[in-house]
Design a protein around this motif. Structure first.
Motif, PDB file in Angstrom:
ATOM      1  N   GLU A 133       0.847  -1.074  -0.149  1.00 38.40           N
ATOM      2  CA  GLU A 133       0.052  -0.097  -0.057  1.00 38.40           C
ATOM      3  C   GLU A 133       0.867   1.173   0.222  1.00 38.40           C
ATOM      4  OE1 GLU A 133      -3.147  -0.409   3.230  1.00 38.40           O
ATOM      5  OE2 GLU A 133      -1.873  -2.379   3.359  1.00 38.40           O
ATOM      6  N   ASP A 134       0.203   2.454  -0.340  1.00 31.96           N
ATOM      7  CA  ASP A 134       0.971   3.691  -0.348  1.00 31.96           C
ATOM      8  C   ASP A 134       0.024   4.780   0.067  1.00 31.96           C
ATOM      9  OD1 ASP A 134       2.865   5.743  -0.743  1.00 31.96           O
ATOM     10  OD2 ASP A 134       2.042   5.762  -3.180  1.00 31.96           O
ATOM     11  N   PRO A 135       0.308   4.904   1.663  1.00 32.43           N
ATOM     12  CA  PRO A 135       0.947   3.952   2.499  1.00 32.43           C
ATOM     13  C   PRO A 135       0.052   3.137   3.197  1.00 32.43           C
ATOM     14  CG  PRO A 135       0.343   6.079   3.444  1.00 32.43           C
ATOM     15  CD  PRO A 135      -0.302   6.269   2.142  1.00 32.43           C
ATOM     16  N   VAL A 136       0.611   2.349   4.093  1.00 33.24           N
ATOM     17  CA  VAL A 136      -0.310   1.456   5.132  1.00 33.24           C
ATOM     18  C   VAL A 136      -1.291   2.462   5.909  1.00 33.24           C
ATOM     19  CG1 VAL A 136      -0.548  -0.465   6.837  1.00 33.24           C
ATOM     20  CG2 VAL A 136       1.258  -0.507   4.698  1.00 33.24           C
ATOM     21  N   GLU A 137      -2.485   2.163   5.538  1.00 34.03           N
ATOM     22  CA  GLU A 137      -3.275   3.195   6.548  1.00 34.03           C
ATOM     23  C   GLU A 137      -3.972   2.614   7.735  1.00 34.03           C
ATOM     24  OE1 GLU A 137      -6.478   4.701   4.184  1.00 34.03           O
ATOM     25  OE2 GLU A 137      -5.030   5.923   2.910  1.00 34.03           O
ATOM     26  N   TYR A 138      -4.384   1.258   7.562  1.00 36.85           N
ATOM     27  CA  TYR A 138      -4.672   0.675   8.761  1.00 36.85           C
ATOM     28  C   TYR A 138      -3.934  -0.598   9.150  1.00 36.85           C
ATOM     29  CZ  TYR A 138      -8.859   3.637   7.945  1.00 36.85           C
ATOM     30  OH  TYR A 138      -9.565   4.640   7.599  1.00 36.85           O
ATOM     31  N   GLN A 139      -3.719  -1.153  10.418  1.00 42.19           N
ATOM     32  CA  GLN A 139      -3.020  -2.175  10.530  1.00 42.19           C
ATOM     33  C   GLN A 139      -4.041  -3.268  10.874  1.00 42.19           C
ATOM     34  OE1 GLN A 139      -1.879   0.776  12.302  1.00 42.19           O
ATOM     35  NE2 GLN A 139      -0.463   0.715  10.376  1.00 42.19           N
ATOM     36  N   LEU A 140      -3.988  -4.228   9.957  1.00 44.67           N
ATOM     37  CA  LEU A 140      -4.830  -5.694  10.251  1.00 44.67           C
ATOM     38  C   LEU A 140      -4.106  -6.660  11.021  1.00 44.67           C
ATOM     39  CD1 LEU A 140      -6.648  -5.806   6.885  1.00 44.67           C
ATOM     40  CD2 LEU A 140      -7.626  -4.920   8.886  1.00 44.67           C
TER      41      LEU A 140
ATOM     42  N   VAL B 292       3.037  -4.135   3.575  1.00 43.98           N
ATOM     43  CA  VAL B 292       4.354  -3.527   3.128  1.00 43.98           C
ATOM     44  C   VAL B 292       3.904  -2.094   2.577  1.00 43.98           C
ATOM     45  CG1 VAL B 292       6.194  -3.615   1.472  1.00 43.98           C
ATOM     46  CG2 VAL B 292       5.310  -5.802   2.408  1.00 43.98           C
ATOM     47  N   SER B 293       4.537  -1.005   3.004  1.00 48.04           N
ATOM     48  CA  SER B 293       4.438   0.233   2.715  1.00 48.04           C
ATOM     49  C   SER B 293       5.314   0.512   1.619  1.00 48.04           C
ATOM     50  CB  SER B 293       4.621   1.131   3.782  1.00 48.04           C
ATOM     51  OG  SER B 293       4.160   2.409   3.472  1.00 48.04           O
ATOM     52  N   VAL B 294       5.019   1.282   0.549  1.00 47.22           N
ATOM     53  CA  VAL B 294       5.879   1.510  -0.702  1.00 47.22           C
ATOM     54  C   VAL B 294       6.662   2.637  -0.176  1.00 47.22           C
ATOM     55  CG1 VAL B 294       5.831   3.090  -2.909  1.00 47.22           C
ATOM     56  CG2 VAL B 294       4.007   1.379  -2.447  1.00 47.22           C
ATOM     57  N   ASN B 295       8.072   2.381  -0.621  1.00 42.21           N
ATOM     58  CA  ASN B 295       9.178   3.313  -0.388  1.00 42.21           C
ATOM     59  C   ASN B 295       9.786   3.605  -1.485  1.00 42.21           C
ATOM     60  OD1 ASN B 295      11.507   4.804   0.508  1.00 42.21           O
ATOM     61  ND2 ASN B 295      11.530   3.637   2.388  1.00 42.21           N
ATOM     62  N   ARG B 296       9.475   4.674  -2.516  1.00 41.55           N
ATOM     63  CA  ARG B 296      10.169   4.862  -3.688  1.00 41.55           C
ATOM     64  C   ARG B 296      11.466   5.344  -3.484  1.00 41.55           C
ATOM     65  NH1 ARG B 296       5.000   6.486  -3.930  1.00 41.55           N
ATOM     66  NH2 ARG B 296       3.724   5.496  -5.811  1.00 41.55           N
ATOM     67  N   LYS B 297      11.871   6.161  -2.626  1.00 39.46           N
ATOM     68  CA  LYS B 297      13.184   6.558  -2.333  1.00 39.46           C
ATOM     69  C   LYS B 297      14.140   5.315  -2.166  1.00 39.46           C
ATOM     70  CE  LYS B 297      12.387  11.014  -0.191  1.00 39.46           C
ATOM     71  NZ  LYS B 297      12.581  11.777   1.034  1.00 39.46           N
ATOM     72  N   ALA B 298      13.713   4.292  -1.527  1.00 36.72           N
ATOM     73  CA  ALA B 298      14.569   3.025  -1.452  1.00 36.72           C
ATOM     74  C   ALA B 298      14.391   2.157  -2.471  1.00 36.72           C
ATOM     75  CB  ALA B 298      14.200   2.505  -0.267  1.00 36.72           C
TER      76      ALA B 298
END
Length: 610
Positions: free
Chosen positions: A396-403, A409-415
């Motif tokens: 997701e971009d970003p992770v909004e809710y924790q299930l 996994v949260s998107v990290n474009r810089k990495a």
């Protein structure tokens, strides 16, 4: 704005140039300093070469700031309570007067940048420091309160002027003062509690309650700074009102605060312009942003617990011509666990959807504009099918809710962690179910399609107007029609309409000609009773309370698959889907309006795209 300073002139050279000491005396004190931790000024005093007043004057010259002289300057009683008592005691400071948009503050240690930043944040003023002894600071506090003020930590009430000067000298370090400008015009008012008087719209939805809560928070005392209490009230009131977003918007002369409630923005209050700088600084600190950066957008996150519930706030700050605008998205961690049955699906749609999501492979897409509830729908599906036997992974971009029990996994474009990169890694993680936050490009679409064809259930979102248009969008992106036909098993299009308040809604007549313009005649609404919003205390006089989903569920069959493969036009695919039993968004919305859940006007507002 503080002026930039050049290299710091040593205390010894200043005293030497002033003729207060000789070169031999300076050399003797410097030689002694090598074997002790005492400051040079203290050593010169102990050796009897200079007086404490001489050294204090030298420090004032070194720092390029004036010395407070109680015989010539009287503190302004009007600014006595501008700085909270706990900061006065912590930093040994006291406000003296206001000079335009600057606050003149007597300080024992004018080089303490933490103290300067805290005072600026709380008061909203730029700070102009003045060097003062502890004895003078305590004397001002005693005269301002009419009683003996509590001594600073570690000091005795009977301490003499000599000892106070020594403390002031020992604490001075000579580091540069901040050269940062707040960049906002400050009003003459210096007490943040006067923000209450600037609430211009008490008659707006929730405005009276907001004003009362702000007054309680700001007038109730306590150890927190007024601006901190103000921010807490803004957030707590937004949660109480059921807002999804908080907008803090600067204008030329004021700051507007709006809440998005049930998809519509309401102006809750306006604040004076001088409140903007401390308000934004406080929000940036909470969101772990760089408070000194005002030229570029910033993103942050705030986690808080209110009324025994966890909330995450996604914060974005954007520079505008009048200053930084801040928008906070409120994410209620329990909102996605309400269950599919409470989202607004009809029993028929619910049965079809449960059939889709229990299949071992295929792709289910949720479509609609931003803020239409797609994420909530997909999370509710995941919550329903999440069992110990299933390996579920999301990107997701970003992770909004924790299930719980779901690998997110949260998107990290810089990495370099993008949707396609994560999807390729997922296929080596032995997944049963994959959720992709959004299909934005051909590469992500193709990997998702391939995953759905190789034994995985894939859930994702797409921005299209309705379900049949999703098929055409994927084809336009470059996905081969035969792959679309083989991979997709269902498409959900959705909107969010406002729910009428059950307590105050009243029957209303809908003009038949208005229904006629959207293809509905008298027979379609025969025997139906429509309702209109009224407003009461239960719904904060809005007439609406909460939202309900309006849905369109397209289930692919053999006929639709053939139309997709031969690239049939959108109108033909839509007609075939309706013939196969698909209920359109408009029809589902009008059914909810006939049932008294919402209004025809609100359905048309969220469904009509032209």
């Amino acid at each position: 704005m503080a002026t930039a300073r050049g290299p710091k002139i040593p205390i010894g050279k200043i005293l030497l140039d002033q003729g207060k000491i000789s070169e031999d005396q300076l050399k003797q004190a410097l030689a002694m300093q090598k074997s002790t931790t005492e400051k040079l000024g203290r050593l010169l005093i102990d050796l009897g070469f200079v007086s404490e007043h001489d050294v204090l004057g030298a420090y004032a010259q070194q720092l390029n700031i004036p010395i407070f002289d109680p015989s010539r300057v009287s503190p302004d009683p009007g600014v006595a309570k501008v700085i909270p008592d706990h900061l006065v005691q912590r930093y040994n400071i006291v406000p003296l007067r206001r000079n335009g948009n600057k606050l003149v503050v007597a300080m024992q240690d004018p080089t303490n940048v933490f103290a300067l930043d805290d005072i600026r944040l709380v008061t909203g003023f730029d700070i102009e420091p003045v060097l003062a002894t502890l004895e003078d600071i305590n004397a001002i506090r005693r005269s301002g309160s009419g009683a003996d003020a509590a001594p600073a930590p570690g000091q005795k009430p009977s301490q003499t002027g000599g000892g106070s000067m020594t403390s002031a000298i020992a604490s001075a370090t000579g580091s540069d003062m901040p050269a940062e400008d707040q960049g906002d015009t400050k009003a003459p008012t210096t007490d943040i509690s006067n923000l209450v008087e600037a609430i211009k719209r008490p008659d707006s939805p929730g405005g009276a309650d907001a004003k009362a809560e702000v007054e309680d928070a700001l007038d109730g005392g306590g150890d927190e700074a007024p601006i901190i209490r103000m921010v807490n009230v803004l957030i707590q009131n937004a949660i109480k009102e059921g807002a999804s977003d908080i907008h803090v918007e600067p204008d030329r002369k004021q700051v507007r605060v709006r809440y998005r409630i049930d998809g519509v923005l309401y102006e809750m209050m306006t604040l004076p312009k001088f409140a903007h700088a401390p308000l934004l600084s406080r929000l940036k600190i909470m969101a772990e942003m760089n408070i000194a950066e005002r030229r570029i957008p910033q993103d942050g996150r705030i986690h808080l617990r209110h009324d025994k519930r966890d909330y995450d706030m996604r914060v974005n700050v954007l520079p505008t011509v009048f200053g930084e605008k801040c928008v906070m998205r409120i994410l209620d961690q329990s909102a996605v666990l309400i269950g599919l049955g409470r989202l607004g699906f009809t029993p028929e749609m619910m049965a079809d959807l449960e059939t889709l999501v229990t299949k071992p492979n295929g792709m289910v897409l949720a479509t609609g504009p931003t803020g239409s509830g797609k994420t909530t729908t997909l999370y509710s599906i995941l919550h329903k099918i999440n069992t110990v036997e299933k390996n579920i992974i999301t990107v997701e971009d970003p992770v909004e809710y924790q299930l719980p029990g779901v690998n997110q996994v949260s998107v990290n474009r810089k990495a370099g962690l993008t949707f396609p990169v994560a999807m390729r890694a997922f296929l080596r993680q032995d997944p049963d179910i994959i959720m992709v936050g959004e299909i934005r490009d051909l590469e992500t679409a193709e990997i998702a399609v391939q995953a759905s064809l190789t034994g995985h259930l894939v859930l994702s979102t797409l921005h299209t107007n309705d379900s049949p248009a999703t098929i055409v969008r994927l084809s336009d992106m470059g996905v081969e029609p035969f792959l679309i036909s083989a991979a997709i098993i269902g498409v959900i299009a959705q909107r969010l309409a406002r729910k009428l308040c059950d307590r105050c809604k009243e029957p209303a007549e809908v003009p038949l000609e208005a229904l006629g313009r959207i293809g509905y005649g008298p027979k379609d609404v025969e025997g139906a009773t429509f309702f209109k919003p009224v407003g009461c205390g239960e719904c904060s006089n809005r007439g609406f309370r909460g939202r309900i989903g309006v849905y369109e569920l397209l289930m692919l069959n053999e006929e639709l698959g053939e139309l997709i493969v031969r690239r049939a036009p959108l109108s033909e695919i839509t007609q075939a889907a309706i013939a196969a039993g698909m209920t359109t968004l408009l029809k589902d919305g009008l059914q909810k309006a006939k049932a008294g859940l919402t209004t025809v006007e609100d359905v048309l507002r969220v469904v009509t795209t032209h």
